[in-house]
Design a protein around this motif. Structure first.
Motif, PDB file in Angstrom:
ATOM      1  N   ILE A   1       0.878   6.453  -7.145  1.00 41.34           N
ATOM      2  CA  ILE A   1      -0.344   7.132  -7.583  1.00 41.34           C
ATOM      3  C   ILE A   1      -0.238   8.623  -7.340  1.00 41.34           C
ATOM      4  O   ILE A   1      -0.601   9.429  -8.202  1.00 41.34           O
ATOM      5  CB  ILE A   1      -1.572   6.533  -6.867  1.00 41.34           C
ATOM      6  CG1 ILE A   1      -1.839   5.123  -7.384  1.00 41.34           C
ATOM      7  CG2 ILE A   1      -2.799   7.418  -7.067  1.00 41.34           C
ATOM      8  CD1 ILE A   1      -2.905   4.381  -6.628  1.00 41.34           C
ATOM      9  N   ASN A   2       0.234   9.026  -6.173  1.00 40.06           N
ATOM     10  CA  ASN A   2       0.381  10.454  -5.883  1.00 40.06           C
ATOM     11  C   ASN A   2       1.408  11.100  -6.800  1.00 40.06           C
ATOM     12  O   ASN A   2       1.234  12.251  -7.222  1.00 40.06           O
ATOM     13  CB  ASN A   2       0.768  10.676  -4.421  1.00 40.06           C
ATOM     14  CG  ASN A   2      -0.395  10.497  -3.497  1.00 40.06           C
ATOM     15  OD1 ASN A   2      -1.535  10.725  -3.874  1.00 40.06           O
ATOM     16  ND2 ASN A   2      -0.117  10.077  -2.279  1.00 40.06           N
TER      17      ASN A   2
ATOM     18  N   PHE B   1       4.269  12.810  -1.911  1.00 36.76           N
ATOM     19  CA  PHE B   1       3.561  12.791  -0.639  1.00 36.76           C
ATOM     20  C   PHE B   1       2.562  13.923  -0.591  1.00 36.76           C
ATOM     21  O   PHE B   1       2.870  15.057  -0.905  1.00 36.76           O
ATOM     22  CB  PHE B   1       4.538  12.926   0.529  1.00 36.76           C
ATOM     23  CG  PHE B   1       5.533  11.809   0.572  1.00 36.76           C
ATOM     24  CD1 PHE B   1       5.147  10.552   0.960  1.00 36.76           C
ATOM     25  CD2 PHE B   1       6.833  12.015   0.194  1.00 36.76           C
ATOM     26  CE1 PHE B   1       6.051   9.510   0.980  1.00 36.76           C
ATOM     27  CE2 PHE B   1       7.745  10.989   0.217  1.00 36.76           C
ATOM     28  CZ  PHE B   1       7.349   9.728   0.617  1.00 36.76           C
ATOM     29  N   ARG B   2       1.356  13.626  -0.201  1.00 36.15           N
ATOM     30  CA  ARG B   2       0.307  14.626  -0.061  1.00 36.15           C
ATOM     31  C   ARG B   2      -0.363  14.412   1.290  1.00 36.15           C
ATOM     32  O   ARG B   2      -0.347  13.331   1.856  1.00 36.15           O
ATOM     33  CB  ARG B   2      -0.760  14.461  -1.146  1.00 36.15           C
ATOM     34  CG  ARG B   2      -0.268  14.652  -2.538  1.00 36.15           C
ATOM     35  CD  ARG B   2      -0.314  16.048  -2.982  1.00 36.15           C
ATOM     36  NE  ARG B   2      -1.671  16.552  -3.000  1.00 36.15           N
ATOM     37  CZ  ARG B   2      -2.023  17.670  -3.570  1.00 36.15           C
ATOM     38  NH1 ARG B   2      -1.129  18.376  -4.191  1.00 36.15           N
ATOM     39  NH2 ARG B   2      -3.246  18.097  -3.525  1.00 36.15           N
TER      40      ARG B   2
ATOM     41  N   ILE C   1       2.320   1.652  -3.590  1.00 33.87           N
ATOM     42  CA  ILE C   1       1.264   1.979  -4.553  1.00 33.87           C
ATOM     43  C   ILE C   1       0.783   3.404  -4.360  1.00 33.87           C
ATOM     44  O   ILE C   1       0.604   4.146  -5.331  1.00 33.87           O
ATOM     45  CB  ILE C   1       0.108   0.968  -4.424  1.00 33.87           C
ATOM     46  CG1 ILE C   1       0.572  -0.402  -4.926  1.00 33.87           C
ATOM     47  CG2 ILE C   1      -1.110   1.431  -5.197  1.00 33.87           C
ATOM     48  CD1 ILE C   1      -0.384  -1.525  -4.619  1.00 33.87           C
ATOM     49  N   THR C   2       0.577   3.833  -3.120  1.00 38.38           N
ATOM     50  CA  THR C   2       0.137   5.202  -2.848  1.00 38.38           C
ATOM     51  C   THR C   2       1.179   6.206  -3.305  1.00 38.38           C
ATOM     52  O   THR C   2       0.840   7.252  -3.867  1.00 38.38           O
ATOM     53  CB  THR C   2      -0.141   5.378  -1.347  1.00 38.38           C
ATOM     54  OG1 THR C   2      -1.084   4.403  -0.940  1.00 38.38           O
ATOM     55  CG2 THR C   2      -0.688   6.755  -1.046  1.00 38.38           C
ATOM     56  N   TYR C   3       2.439   5.917  -3.078  1.00 38.78           N
ATOM     57  CA  TYR C   3       3.522   6.792  -3.533  1.00 38.78           C
ATOM     58  C   TYR C   3       3.450   6.972  -5.045  1.00 38.78           C
ATOM     59  O   TYR C   3       3.506   8.086  -5.554  1.00 38.78           O
ATOM     60  CB  TYR C   3       4.867   6.189  -3.122  1.00 38.78           C
ATOM     61  CG  TYR C   3       6.064   6.991  -3.568  1.00 38.78           C
ATOM     62  CD1 TYR C   3       6.585   7.984  -2.758  1.00 38.78           C
ATOM     63  CD2 TYR C   3       6.675   6.757  -4.792  1.00 38.78           C
ATOM     64  CE1 TYR C   3       7.690   8.720  -3.155  1.00 38.78           C
ATOM     65  CE2 TYR C   3       7.774   7.483  -5.202  1.00 38.78           C
ATOM     66  CZ  TYR C   3       8.284   8.463  -4.376  1.00 38.78           C
ATOM     67  OH  TYR C   3       9.367   9.193  -4.775  1.00 38.78           O
TER      68      TYR C   3
ATOM     69  N   PRO D   1       0.810  -1.225   0.000  1.00 39.13           N
ATOM     70  CA  PRO D   1       0.000   0.000   0.000  1.00 39.13           C
ATOM     71  C   PRO D   1       0.844   1.276   0.000  1.00 39.13           C
ATOM     72  O   PRO D   1       0.488   2.250  -0.670  1.00 39.13           O
ATOM     73  CB  PRO D   1      -0.822  -0.101   1.286  1.00 39.13           C
ATOM     74  CG  PRO D   1      -0.869  -1.546   1.593  1.00 39.13           C
ATOM     75  CD  PRO D   1       0.428  -2.108   1.098  1.00 39.13           C
ATOM     76  N   THR D   2       1.948   1.275   0.701  1.00 38.74           N
ATOM     77  CA  THR D   2       2.811   2.451   0.738  1.00 38.74           C
ATOM     78  C   THR D   2       3.418   2.722  -0.629  1.00 38.74           C
ATOM     79  O   THR D   2       3.415   3.867  -1.107  1.00 38.74           O
ATOM     80  CB  THR D   2       3.929   2.252   1.770  1.00 38.74           C
ATOM     81  OG1 THR D   2       3.346   1.967   3.032  1.00 38.74           O
ATOM     82  CG2 THR D   2       4.806   3.481   1.866  1.00 38.74           C
TER      83      THR D   2
ATOM     84  N   ASN E   1      -3.436  13.828   3.792  1.00 39.52           N
ATOM     85  CA  ASN E   1      -4.666  13.054   3.695  1.00 39.52           C
ATOM     86  C   ASN E   1      -5.834  14.015   3.874  1.00 39.52           C
ATOM     87  O   ASN E   1      -6.270  14.283   4.982  1.00 39.52           O
ATOM     88  CB  ASN E   1      -4.692  11.954   4.766  1.00 39.52           C
ATOM     89  CG  ASN E   1      -5.902  11.081   4.623  1.00 39.52           C
ATOM     90  OD1 ASN E   1      -6.590  11.122   3.609  1.00 39.52           O
ATOM     91  ND2 ASN E   1      -6.169  10.284   5.636  1.00 39.52           N
TER      92      ASN E   1
END
Length: 69
Positions: free
Chosen positions: A26-27, A35-36, A22-24, A19-20, A38
């Motif tokens: 996508i952002n 990093f954005r 993948i989120t990196y 998840p970390t 939440n």
């Protein structure tokens, strides 16, 4: 033997790290920054984007003098 737990350990580690990563990604693709914050509410997101657009840094507190006419 002890090495029989390695496949299960690898699956668990991958499940926690995925998840970390993948989120990196996508952002980075969607916003251009890895990093954005939440931002759960529309007002918070709009305020963040406004501050970043006007002053260049959403986290540094600046007054009205920072806004260019």
């Amino acid at each position: 033997m002890w090495f029989e737990i390695l496949p299960s350990y690898g699956i668990i580690v991958a499940a926690f790290i995925a998840p970390t990563v993948i989120t990196y990604g996508i952002n980075k693709l969607a916003y251009g920054k890895p990093f954005r914050r939440n931002l759960r509410y529309e007002f918070e997101r709009l305020s963040y984007m406004r501050d970043e657009r006007l002053t260049g840094n959403a986290y540094k507190v600046q007054g009205l003098e920072a806004i260019k006419p």
